[in-house]
Design an enzyme around this catalytic site. Structure first.
Site, PDB file in Angstrom:
ATOM      1  N   TYR A 111       0.800  -1.227   0.000  1.00  0.00           N
ATOM      2  CA  TYR A 111       0.000   0.000   0.000  1.00  0.00           C
ATOM      3  C   TYR A 111       0.837   1.283   0.000  1.00  0.00           C
ATOM      4  CZ  TYR A 111      -3.428  -3.516   1.162  1.00  0.00           C
ATOM      5  OH  TYR A 111      -4.196  -4.647   1.130  1.00  0.00           O
ATOM      6  N   PRO A 124     -11.009  -0.371  -2.063  1.00  0.00           N
ATOM      7  CA  PRO A 124     -12.231  -1.076  -2.444  1.00  0.00           C
ATOM      8  C   PRO A 124     -13.486  -0.234  -2.180  1.00  0.00           C
ATOM      9  CG  PRO A 124     -10.856  -2.390  -0.955  1.00  0.00           C
ATOM     10  CD  PRO A 124     -10.372  -0.984  -0.896  1.00  0.00           C
ATOM     11  N   HIS A 347      -7.343   1.271   1.744  1.00  0.00           N
ATOM     12  CA  HIS A 347      -7.056  -0.106   2.122  1.00  0.00           C
ATOM     13  C   HIS A 347      -5.907  -0.280   3.130  1.00  0.00           C
ATOM     14  CE1 HIS A 347      -7.337  -4.325   1.737  1.00  0.00           C
ATOM     15  NE2 HIS A 347      -7.629  -4.403   0.460  1.00  0.00           N
ATOM     16  N   SER A 555     -11.150 -12.110  -4.189  1.00  0.00           N
ATOM     17  CA  SER A 555     -11.261 -12.112  -2.741  1.00  0.00           C
ATOM     18  C   SER A 555     -12.703 -12.354  -2.330  1.00  0.00           C
ATOM     19  CB  SER A 555     -10.800 -10.759  -2.202  1.00  0.00           C
ATOM     20  OG  SER A 555     -10.821 -10.780  -0.816  1.00  0.00           O
TER      21      SER A 555
HETATM   22  N1  COA Z   1     -19.237 -29.543   3.262  1.00  0.00           N
HETATM   23  C1  COA Z   1     -20.205 -28.775   3.789  1.00  0.00           C
HETATM   24  N2  COA Z   1     -20.010 -27.493   4.192  1.00  0.00           N
HETATM   25  C2  COA Z   1     -18.772 -26.979   4.042  1.00  0.00           C
HETATM   26  C3  COA Z   1     -17.709 -27.726   3.487  1.00  0.00           C
HETATM   27  C4  COA Z   1     -17.990 -29.075   3.097  1.00  0.00           C
HETATM   28  N3  COA Z   1     -17.048 -29.841   2.577  1.00  0.00           N
HETATM   29  N4  COA Z   1     -16.598 -26.952   3.479  1.00  0.00           N
HETATM   30  C5  COA Z   1     -16.949 -25.768   3.992  1.00  0.00           C
HETATM   31  N5  COA Z   1     -18.259 -25.788   4.349  1.00  0.00           N
HETATM   32  C6  COA Z   1     -19.023 -24.713   4.997  1.00  0.00           C
HETATM   33  C7  COA Z   1     -18.248 -24.090   6.136  1.00  0.00           C
HETATM   34  O1  COA Z   1     -18.468 -24.783   7.335  1.00  0.00           O
HETATM   35  C8  COA Z   1     -18.849 -22.683   6.174  1.00  0.00           C
HETATM   36  O2  COA Z   1     -20.117 -22.749   6.826  1.00  0.00           O
HETATM   37  P1  COA Z   1     -20.912 -21.419   7.329  1.00  0.00           P
HETATM   38  O3  COA Z   1     -21.517 -20.774   6.124  1.00  0.00           O
HETATM   39  O4  COA Z   1     -21.936 -21.986   8.222  1.00  0.00           O
HETATM   40  O5  COA Z   1     -19.894 -20.585   8.016  1.00  0.00           O
HETATM   41  C9  COA Z   1     -19.123 -22.389   4.716  1.00  0.00           C
HETATM   42  O6  COA Z   1     -19.225 -23.662   4.070  1.00  0.00           O
HETATM   43  C10 COA Z   1     -18.046 -21.562   4.058  1.00  0.00           C
HETATM   44  O7  COA Z   1     -16.802 -22.246   4.051  1.00  0.00           O
HETATM   45  P2  COA Z   1     -15.813 -22.131   2.806  1.00  0.00           P
HETATM   46  O8  COA Z   1     -16.592 -21.773   1.615  1.00  0.00           O
HETATM   47  O9  COA Z   1     -14.958 -23.335   2.738  1.00  0.00           O
HETATM   48  O10 COA Z   1     -14.915 -20.881   3.078  1.00  0.00           O
HETATM   49  P3  COA Z   1     -14.577 -20.011   4.316  1.00  0.00           P
HETATM   50  O11 COA Z   1     -15.771 -19.289   4.804  1.00  0.00           O
HETATM   51  O12 COA Z   1     -13.812 -20.825   5.270  1.00  0.00           O
HETATM   52  O13 COA Z   1     -13.642 -18.917   3.634  1.00  0.00           O
HETATM   53  C11 COA Z   1     -11.607 -17.923   2.975  1.00  0.00           C
HETATM   54  C12 COA Z   1     -12.424 -19.211   3.050  1.00  0.00           C
HETATM   55  C13 COA Z   1     -10.282 -18.194   2.345  1.00  0.00           C
HETATM   56  C14 COA Z   1     -12.358 -16.896   2.137  1.00  0.00           C
HETATM   57  C15 COA Z   1     -11.447 -17.395   4.432  1.00  0.00           C
HETATM   58  O14 COA Z   1     -10.694 -18.314   5.170  1.00  0.00           O
HETATM   59  C16 COA Z   1     -10.730 -16.093   4.509  1.00  0.00           C
HETATM   60  O15 COA Z   1      -9.526 -16.046   4.651  1.00  0.00           O
HETATM   61  N6  COA Z   1     -11.466 -14.957   4.439  1.00  0.00           N
HETATM   62  C17 COA Z   1     -10.917 -13.626   4.516  1.00  0.00           C
HETATM   63  C18 COA Z   1     -10.445 -13.170   3.161  1.00  0.00           C
HETATM   64  C19 COA Z   1     -10.083 -11.717   3.173  1.00  0.00           C
HETATM   65  O16 COA Z   1      -9.429 -11.234   4.078  1.00  0.00           O
HETATM   66  N7  COA Z   1     -10.527 -10.981   2.143  1.00  0.00           N
HETATM   67  C20 COA Z   1     -10.428  -9.558   2.087  1.00  0.00           C
HETATM   68  C21 COA Z   1      -9.190  -9.046   1.506  1.00  0.00           C
HETATM   69  S1  COA Z   1      -9.401  -7.295   1.336  1.00  0.00           S
END
Ligand code: COA
Length: 627
Positions: A111, A124, A347, A555
């Site tokens: 940044y 963003p 950001h 993202s």
């Molecule tokens: N079967 C059934 N459900 C599942 C599953 C499976 N095999 N795998 C995952 N799920 C469920 C999870 O339990 C979760 O449930 P919820 O909706 O009740 O919480 C949901 O599906 C979402 O999980 P998933 O899609 O695997 O992703 P996540 O929410 O863990 O997100 C990332 C993954 C990488 C996006 C997250 O870890 C992250 O880092 N987020 C921040 C990113 C960020 O900072 N972005 C901004 C930058 S400016």
């Protein structure tokens, strides 16, 4: 009722620590935001050999066999020749000495050292659902409630009672929440800085409001420390509106949309004047900014979200609302007379998730009926910020207007409100929704270009103290096999999809647990710069350039509110893709540059929609065939 003794910490940037104090709380709070902070683990430095191996694996789908062979040799030299080991030791030393070996380097390199304009390139936007007001009373009322909601949120920050967030059952670092209010980026000749005024002895008590390019200081607390009520804020906004009816004012704020070196010079010139300096300081110090935007040209319902995304990212151009911003301000809420609303944020101090958490809170707050009506104590007129415009400043404004209009014409935005399904479908099939959506991006890209590209997905590092993000490399040998197989119905497409998703999940697990490769490689590179040694060849290699050229920069920013975040592409021939997978639908904002003939946001959006539908059909057809 349980009595808790909680040690709290002031949250400053890594390396800057305020003395601890002991707070006694008699109520049982779910969990105080800062109480857990001291127990958060430090970000580890991953093993060198592991990163080198994973780096080579990540290159397989995106570079040629010869390039990969060449890189293999460079990596071997790096490992065996002692250079890698020396840099790794330096990193480990840094990790021992600091709270987080990465966060300061990351903030600088991603940044503060970045010289591109913050508008479009790094800041963003967030598109909120369309509001049903069409006049200025509606606009004022909405803005007043929104301001009250943010101040209510601020109370949790001030009293350190923000609930702790969790990821995969682990508490997350809450520091970013303490960086987003009362802060502002300041341009510098080579590197910018971020100033956080909440950390000083007296926290600011005003916000800034901008209407028709004119900035006002609005005090939002009474002298006894109580907050203004919604009605009081509304009346103050009315006063601001009525005293900024002229539309021929110089759009001073547009200066902040310039290339950072240009703005750095213009800034120094601007603040030579005492009045200007005081006005700039008032904006920088304010808790946040509210931009009361003029109505934008009407578009069809289909294009509405895309038009709003553009307005959030750049304001629509010099003729419209681009001058109605101070792009350096960390948080700017935007409320248009035509019912448009959302925000743009700078950001450097924080990632998207804390911002949308704040939005979720404010949206919920705004849905509550207003219970208390205030006695109407007359309040002083909000102070209008004055600027003395010299011919040189005028020239800088004209240049900024021209450049902004070029940026506006160059940005191609498409918001896809994918309504066929959301997280529900992948979950029913026991697949990670995030990995499923990522594979749809891979498929869409492959179908459009008949090749895959280096793809970045942000992964949170907030499990660690002061953690920001690492990257997940979405394009893998398995994702490539899957997208290739989708061209041929006679292949084991479902098995390949499941395998690709599994690999993505493993990469995600590694990244969020501090075992990613992108930031470790950055750390080694930064260490080499800091040691003043020649740059190791692995960082000057074609493969490294290909790996870092993220044609797809993606993202996930999930929220409870039906909104979507958006950001610009990170390379001239790439896409910026931000998505919010909700239970039954997915909001996806796609950006590209019009100056690149190969990219097209709407076409990519269509390809993503087709890919998601085809992937669902694949899951359902296979499930039916098994019955
Ligand atoms: N079967 C059934 N459900 C599942 C599953 C499976 N095999 N795998 C995952 N799920 C469920 C999870 O339990 C979760 O449930 P919820 O909706 O009740 O919480 C949901 O599906 C979402 O999980 P998933 O899609 O695997 O992703 P996540 O929410 O863990 O997100 C990332 C993954 C990488 C996006 C997250 O870890 C992250 O880092 N987020 C921040 C990113 C960020 O900072 N972005 C901004 C930058 S400016």
């Amino acid at each position: 009722m349980k009595s808790l003794y909680i040690k709290t910490y002031a949250f400053l940037r890594p390396g800057v620590v305020r003395p601890c104090r002991l707070v006694r709380s008699v109520t049982l709070i779910p969990e105080r935001s800062l109480a857990h902070q001291e127990g958060l683990p430090k970000l580890p430095v991953p093993p060198l050999k592991q990163t080198c191996e994973r780096y080579l694996t990540s290159l397989k789908p995106i570079v040629s066999e010869e390039e990969l062979e060449h890189t293999r040799q460079l990596v071997e030299e790096f490992l065996k020749g002692g250079v890698g080991e020396r840099l790794q030791k330096g990193l480990e030393r840094r990790a021992r000495k600091t709270d987080n070996w990465l966060s300061e380097w990351w903030m600088q390199s991603a940044y503060l050292d970045c010289r591109m304009p913050v508008a479009v390139y790094t800041s963003p936007g967030v598109v909120l659902p369309r509001m049903h007001f069409h006049d200025r009373q509606g606009q004022m009322r909405f803005a007043a409630k929104l301001i009250a909601g943010v101040l209510d949120f601020k109370k949790m920050i001030d009293t350190e009672t923000l609930p702790v967030e969790y990821l995969s059952g682990k508490p997350l670092c809450m520091d970013q929440y303490y960086q987003i209010l009362s802060s502002c980026r300041i341009p510098g000749p080579k590197r910018d800085t971020v100033v956080n005024y909440a950390i000083g002895k007296t926290s600011p008590t005003h916000i800034t409001v901008v209407h028709n390019f004119q900035f006002f200081v609005l005090d939002v607390y009474n002298s006894d420390g109580t907050r203004l009520t919604v009605d009081q804020i509304y009346m103050q906004l009315e006063k601001i509106w009525n005293s900024s009816l002229q539309t021929n004012k110089e759009p001073i704020g547009i200066l902040t949309s310039q290339h950072r070196n240009t703005w750095g010079k213009a800034y120094n010139n601007l603040i030579k004047d005492k009045t200007n300096k005081e006005s700039v300081r008032a904006i920088q110090k304010s808790i946040f900014t509210v931009c009361l935007d003029a109505p934008m040209p009407r578009v069809s319902d289909e294009l509405y979200q895309s038009r709003v995304a553009a307005q959030m990212l750049h304001g629509g151009g010099a003729r419209w609302n681009s001058g109605n911003r101070w792009f350096d301000k960390t948080l700017q809420f935007i409320v248009g007379e035509d019912g448009t609303c959302g925000l743009v944020y700078e950001h450097a101090p924080a990632e998207g998730p804390p911002i949308v958490f704040l939005i979720d809170y404010v949206v919920k707050y705004m849905q509550k009926a207003e219970v208390v009506r205030s006695p109407m104590v007359p309040l002083a007129m909000p102070e209008k910020l004055r600027f003395n415009i010299t011919p040189e400043i005028k020239r800088d404004i004209e240049k900024a207007k021209q450049n902004m209009n070029i940026m506006v014409h160059d940005l191609d935005v498409k918001v896809l409100m994918f309504c066929h399904f959301g997280k529900n479908v992948p979950k029913q099939h026991k697949l990670s929704p995030d990995a499923f959506v990522q594979m749809a991006f891979q498929l869409a890209y492959f179908r459009m270009y008949n090749t895959c590209c280096s793809t970045y997905e942000s992964a949170s590092l907030r499990m660690f103290k002061y953690g920001r993000t690492d990257a997940i490399n979405t394009t893998t040998a398995d994702s490539l096999k899957f997208v290739q197989a989708m061209q041929d119905p006679n292949t084991e497409r479902l098995v390949l999809l499941q395998r690709a998703i599994q690999t993505h999940k493993e990469n995600t697990y590694n990244a969020i647990h501090g075992q990613g490769i992108d930031r470790h490689l950055l750390g080694l590179k930064m260490q080499s710069i800091e040691d003043l040694t020649s740059m190791p060849e692995i960082f000057m290699d074609t493969s490294f350039a290909v790996a870092q050229h993220y044609n797809l920069s993606t993202s996930q920013v999930g929220s409870k509110t039906d909104c979507v975040m958006c950001f610009g592409p990170v390379v001239p021939d790439g896409y910026g893709v931000c998505y919010n997978p909700m239970d039954e639908h997915i909001n996806i904002a796609i950006t590209a540059f019009n100056s690149c003939e190969e990219t097209h946001a709407a076409k990519f959006a269509q390809a993503v929609e087709d890919a998601l539908l085809d992937m669902r059909a694949l899951l359902e057809d296979t499930a039916t065939a098994k019955q």
